[in-house]
Write an enzyme that holds these catalytic residues in place. Structure first.
Site, short mmCIF file in Angstrom:
data_model
loop_
_atom_site.label_atom_id
_atom_site.label_comp_id
_atom_site.label_asym_id
_atom_site.label_seq_id
_atom_site.Cartn_x
_atom_site.Cartn_y
_atom_site.Cartn_z
N ASP A 306 0.85 -1.19 0.00
CA ASP A 306 0.00 0.00 0.00
C ASP A 306 0.88 1.24 0.00
O ASP A 306 1.87 1.30 0.73
CB ASP A 306 -0.89 0.02 1.25
CG ASP A 306 -2.21 -0.70 1.01
OD1 ASP A 306 -2.55 -0.90 -0.17
OD2 ASP A 306 -2.86 -1.07 1.98
N THR A 379 -16.22 1.60 -4.20
CA THR A 379 -16.87 1.50 -5.52
C THR A 379 -17.07 2.88 -6.14
O THR A 379 -16.69 3.13 -7.29
CB THR A 379 -18.23 0.78 -5.39
OG1 THR A 379 -18.03 -0.46 -4.74
CG2 THR A 379 -18.83 0.54 -6.77
N ASP A 517 -5.97 -3.53 5.85
CA ASP A 517 -6.58 -3.23 7.15
C ASP A 517 -8.09 -3.05 7.08
O ASP A 517 -8.76 -3.03 8.10
CB ASP A 517 -5.94 -1.99 7.78
CG ASP A 517 -6.01 -0.77 6.87
OD1 ASP A 517 -6.78 -0.82 5.89
OD2 ASP A 517 -5.30 0.21 7.14
N ASP A 521 -10.33 -4.90 1.89
CA ASP A 521 -9.10 -5.64 1.60
C ASP A 521 -9.27 -7.15 1.81
O ASP A 521 -8.41 -7.93 1.39
CB ASP A 521 -7.96 -5.17 2.52
CG ASP A 521 -7.49 -3.76 2.19
OD1 ASP A 521 -7.43 -3.45 1.00
OD2 ASP A 521 -7.18 -3.00 3.12
#
EC number: 7.2.2.6
Length: 681
Positions: A306, A379, A517, A521
């Protein structure tokens, strides 16, 4: 190196592990165990005149074999002792406390006091300053400093708050200030602390596939040597009669020879290497759900990292409001603040703060405004607010463009220029739109961490590909990727895109590691070979991962890979050393053992060992002592160096392969000389 208590406990456990039920778990050392029993039996038979075996010599062999078994037990007990010591400190944090269970979340005075062990999933508890958090949960209201030193060892308190990625709290930790309302996510016996204690105690440790494969190889070698040793008795009896010289090999010597030739060194240390590897991971404040995950970390060749928190400092802050023509900066700041009021992320709060600092824009009465907040989702990649027939959205440039176009609006080219400028500087642009009119861009500033470029260079040398994952647009992602030195990047990443990227690499035969986290994910974490969930992350992320980082540091993934590789290297190095030892002992002992029957073999006694008796005793003493000598290495691990796999293999073969061939010759000769000087042989 270790506390006296661990040494003392390990010595006691070494004796307890002499139980046949425990010895049968290690087939190679079981061979030594049975050999020790047979040698002891032969001694007593010889002592009472029932056997022809030499009593003193047989007793010496029996004692050395028993010590060999004890040394192997000691290696395992030391490794387990370290885990138990850590588990004991964790158990002190796990205690039953009274919890304030809320009947109504809106009334914090209406509580029921209940024992923490009686809490159920979904219960809402109210925790005040200086109180212990009763059970694992998720903060649904409030913000507070939490002392997590009982679990992480880190003395500095950390902030836990509702929303964002710092909402998870662990039972057994203590509130230092303020208050929290927590929704319980685990029951007694299944909490994070319970799982951690079980793992460090080794209660739930299972042999990994690589361990099982290696043990099958060691057992196969042991069976071959057993068959060879078993044929020596009839062979030497026949050969001595044919040659008219010498005598058949004794049963005691057959037992001793078998133990010398079997791969006892790695057989004795194999379990401790695995336990110590998991212990090193625990010391790094990472909880592995299985040994398989640690091994997979050692084989990983693709890292998904990340951007935020791993490559950059992670505290992106709003630094500028950049309006389009016809819009004032204050107008943009006002809309940006409204869209961020309910945004509990660090970025969202920084936007609110910047608007206050620049234009003194304060809070307003949202009830009177009939405001409805729109949360950010992976989204839509936008968040905002609807109030009094007004609609404000902020988000990624492409998401806002699609939103404006879909609602019949026009996306200004000027905004594209601002977005490109911010992205080109490595910042994150957030576009703000009100009532389908683009107002401008919020500039979120991000800083690449010092030293990450060098770490990625080391990973590249190890043959590991690094891929930066970010929700930023491609221009921002490309700028940061170039500055950080990663091999590739995935921009505008969605949960589906991450999942597909992992599957694509796995189809090509790669092993993939990633951190996460959030609930979004979870699918990718479940798919990855090594999935490190942050301790502060959501329950869904923790359940999907096969490791949990107690420090919630995304950069820890690189250390996890290093620990995994060190585990595999240590096992490989000591296996190489053990097999090389066996070859050396074979060529050291066999000529001396049989030159009484075949005098020609005396020419192969290059070390000039005194006698067959001395050769066997020297070899079997070395066989036992080398286990003790290698215990620190098995616990600490072979030093890992960032270099290509081929060079690393060549280096270790030179050190442990060649070293394993030379060491027995030198050691056996020195022991032989000592035995001769002392008059033992």
């Amino acid at each position: 190196m270790m506390e006296k208590g661990i040494w003392k406990d390990a010595l006691i456990q070494s004796t307890k592990k002499l139980s046949p039920k425990l010895q049968v778990k290690n087939p190679v050392m079981l061979l030594v165990y049975v050999g020790a029993i047979l040698a002891t039996s032969l001694y007593f038979l010889g002592f009472f005149g029932i056997s022809d075996e030499k009593s003193g010599y047989t007793l010496a062999i029996a004692l050395i074999l028993w010590f060999t078994v004890l040394f192997a037990n000691f290696a395992e007990a030391i490794a387990e002792g370290r885990g138990r010591a850590q588990a004991d400190s964790l158990k002190m944090a796990r205690k039953d406390v009274l919890a304030r269970k809320l009947k109504n979340i809106d009334d914090k005075t209406d509580v029921i006091e209940i024992a923490s062990n009686d809490l159920k999933k979904g219960d809402i508890v109210y925790v005040l300053a200086n109180e212990q958090i009763p059970m694992d949960g998720e903060v649904i209201e409030g913000a507070a400093s939490v002392d997590e030193s009982a679990i992480t060892g880190e003395s500095a308190p950390v902030i836990r708050e509702s929303g964002g990625d710092r909402s998870a709290v662990t039972g057994g930790t203590t509130l230092v200030s303020d208050w929290l309302v927590v929704r319980v996510t685990a029951v007694s016996g299944e909490s994070f602390l319970d799982k951690m204690i079980a793992m460090v105690e080794g209660a739930s440790r299972k042999k990994t596939p690589n361990e099982i494969a290696l043990q099958i190889l060691l057992v196969t070698l042991s069976i071959i040597f057993l068959a060879v040793s078993a044929t020596l008795l009839p062979f030497t009896e026949f050969a001595s009669k044919q040659a008219g010289a010498g005598s058949a090999i004794s049963i005691t010597n057959v037992i001793a020879l078998l133990v010398c030739l079997a791969p006892t060194t790695i057989g004795a240390l194999l379990s401790s290497i695995g336990i110590a590897g998991m212990s090193r991971l625990n010391q790094a404040n990472v909880l592995a759900m299985s040994g398989r995950a640690i091994e997979a970390a050692g084989d990983v060749d693709v890292l998904l990292l990340d951007k935020t928190g791993t490559i950059t400092l992670g505290n992106r802050k709003a630094s500028e409001f950049l309006p389009v023509d016809g819009v004032t900066e204050q107008e943009l700041a006002d809309a940006a603040q409204l869209s961020s009021i309910a945004d509990e992320t660090a970025e969202g709060r920084s936007i609110v703060v910047l608007a206050k600092e620049r234009f003194d824009i304060r809070g307003r009465d949202f009830a009177e405004m009939h405001a409805e907040f729109v949360p950010f989702t992976a989204t839509t990649r936008m968040s905002g607010i609807d109030y009094q027939e007004n609609t404000i959205r902020k988000g990624a440039a492409d998401a806002v463009r699609a939103y404006v176009t879909a609602n019949g609006g026009t996306y200004p080219k000027e905004c594209d220029a601002i977005v490109s400028k911010v992205a080109g500087a490595g910042g994150t642009p957030l576009v703000v739109v009100r009532n389908n009119k683009v107002l401008g861009v919020i500039y979120l500033k991000d800083i690449v961490k010092n030293g990450v470029k060098e770490r990625f260079l080391d990973l590249r040398k190890m043959g590991i590909k690094t891929i930066m994952i970010t929700g930023d647009n491609p221009m921002t992602a490309a700028a940061i990727a170039a500055e950080a030195g990663v091999d590739d990047f995935l921009a505008e990443a969605t949960p589906e895109a991450k999942l597909e990227l992992i599957r694509e690499y796995q189809r090509e035969g790669h092993l993939v590691a990633m951190t996460g986290d959030g609930t979004n994910d979870a699918p990718a974490l479940a798919q990855a070979d090594v999935a490190v969930a942050m301790n502060t992350g959501t329950q869904a992320a923790k359940e999907a991962g096969n490791m949990v980082d107690l420090d919630s540091s995304p950069t820890k993934l690189i250390d996890i890979v290093r620990i995994g590789k060190q585990l595999l290297m240590t096992r490989g190095a000591l296996t190489t050393f053990s097999v090389a030892n066996d070859l050396a002992k074979y060529f050291a002992i066999i000529p001396v053992l049989f030159y009484g029957i075949f005098p020609q073999l005396e020419a192969l006694n290059l070390m000039g060992l005194t006698s067959p008796t001395s050769a066997i005793l020297s070899a079997i003493i070395y066989n036992a002592v080398i286990i003790i000598i290698l215990i620190p290495l098995s616990l600490k691990g072979v030093k890992y160096r960032e270099m290509p796999a081929g060079k690393l293999l060549s280096r270790n073969m030179l050190i442990y392969g060649l070293g394993g061939l030379i060491a027995p010759f030198i050691a056996i000769k020195l022991i032989d000389m000592l035995l001769t000087v002392l008059g033992i042989v």
